[in-house]
Design a protein around this motif. Sequence first.
Motif, PDB file in Angstrom:
ATOM      1  N   LYS A  65     -38.963  16.330   2.456  1.00 31.30           N
ATOM      2  CA  LYS A  65     -38.158  17.428   3.003  1.00 31.30           C
ATOM      3  C   LYS A  65     -36.684  17.324   2.592  1.00 31.30           C
ATOM      4  O   LYS A  65     -35.979  18.327   2.566  1.00 31.30           O
TER       5      LYS A  65
ATOM      6  N   VAL B 175     -32.368  19.907  14.531  1.00 31.08           N
ATOM      7  CA  VAL B 175     -33.732  19.375  14.592  1.00 31.08           C
ATOM      8  C   VAL B 175     -33.780  18.122  13.713  1.00 31.08           C
ATOM      9  O   VAL B 175     -33.268  18.129  12.592  1.00 31.08           O
TER      10      VAL B 175
ATOM     11  N   GLY C  58     -42.878  13.919   6.901  1.00 32.76           N
ATOM     12  CA  GLY C  58     -43.728  14.208   8.056  1.00 32.76           C
ATOM     13  C   GLY C  58     -44.710  15.339   7.791  1.00 32.76           C
ATOM     14  O   GLY C  58     -44.588  16.087   6.830  1.00 32.76           O
TER      15      GLY C  58
END
Length: 421
Positions: free
Chosen positions: A115, A152, A158
Amino acid sequence: MSTTEPTVVLIQQRVTLPWIFESARRAGIRIILVPRGGERIPGGQLPPAVVEVLPLDVESDRPGALAALRRRHRRTPFDGITTLYDPAVPFVAEAAELLGLPGIPLRAALAAQDKRVMRERLRDAGLNVPRFVRLDGPGIDADVSHLTFPVVVKPAHGFSSLGVTKADTPEELESVVAEVQQVCGDLLRRSPGLVVEEYLDGPEFAVESLAHRGEVKVLTIGYKGQPQGPYFEETVYRAPASLPVPLEEAIRREVTAAHAALGITDGPTHTELRLRAGAPCLLELGARVGGSGVSHHIAWHVTGIDLAADALRIAVGLPPHSFASDEDVVGTGAAANYIVPCGGHGRITAIHGLDALREDSRVDHVVQMLHPGDVVRPYPDFTGYPAFVLSHHASTAEAEEFHRHLASSVRIEYAPEEGTR
Ligand code: ADP
């Protein structure tokens, strides 16, 4: 089966989820199955299209797994390799490069899986992403002062929302980072790195697409609810989302541009985004059929396109059928997934309301992952989703009404906790 049928190696697919196997049979593609770690495949009951089971330790012995694949390929060559399991996407790209099979470059696969890299590439391409910082070390080793809270925090590698947690204020950030590190301990030891990014408060959408030789076909855009956190358990997926035309076009443009920014030229993708100030803001793009095949169910009922079959065709170097005409994808109905919420924690004594659904003509599959006797750990730990209810409907409004019915009829009962009896 004729031996001229192409063969694909399918990495780490759970056999309880049927779609990819059924699509393979329809497409006439044979599967060499590499089971998910820990899943035992009874020899006599192989899923449709599976002609061989090849156990490989993809997770903890990557070089050994690549070497074993190379040996297997030398013995009798196969035509492609693919996966629906997000953590395995880079392994598949690496194996395809090594063996000269169709696939996306490893660089693109890594961007779709990490990410931090994804955020950087999308931002550098001028796409709409939340402001973010990457945390590569164990603590908060970067300046977060330019971020607007809430934010966040999530692990870079993940999946299934594991550890994704909202921090409302700068004061809370340190304890949230520590909590995410604790919850994702195993994952972070194998693949370190966190992302902290601004919270997007608008509704969430998932987009199913297929790419072939750099051309992107957006098949469906579905509504995923408007989760508020602090933890982001999935709840619903209903497609097609009813959207004003300009917003739908903006989502299509953003998703298509994300493929180019990440270098995803071939194969199925599952993109998630939320709206901020009415504009689509990308959360992530996975280079695989989403939801272990749930995305196939959605695309199939909304458009009639066999997404998983086309994904397999692309993986073995055949042209996908859905690219045969230049015409836009047309809607033929609505499809939905209801993710049964845990609604508590402890030892499950009963799950009410699921059995009746198996007889309901709107319901295509009830995929049950948790059963009476299983223990659901309290948040922020994530034990897994209890069950999915996959259905089809004449319209999205009917799907919404059906989900309201499920919210009141499906319920998990837990044993009273020690000391409260
Ligand atoms: P994973 O790959 O683990 O599913 P995601 O980045 O997709 O991680 O996050 C999981 C869910 O958490 C999203 O579907 C969304 O509901 C929520 N979420 C993640 N990042 C944000 C954000 N920046 N703003 C709002 N919600 C978010």
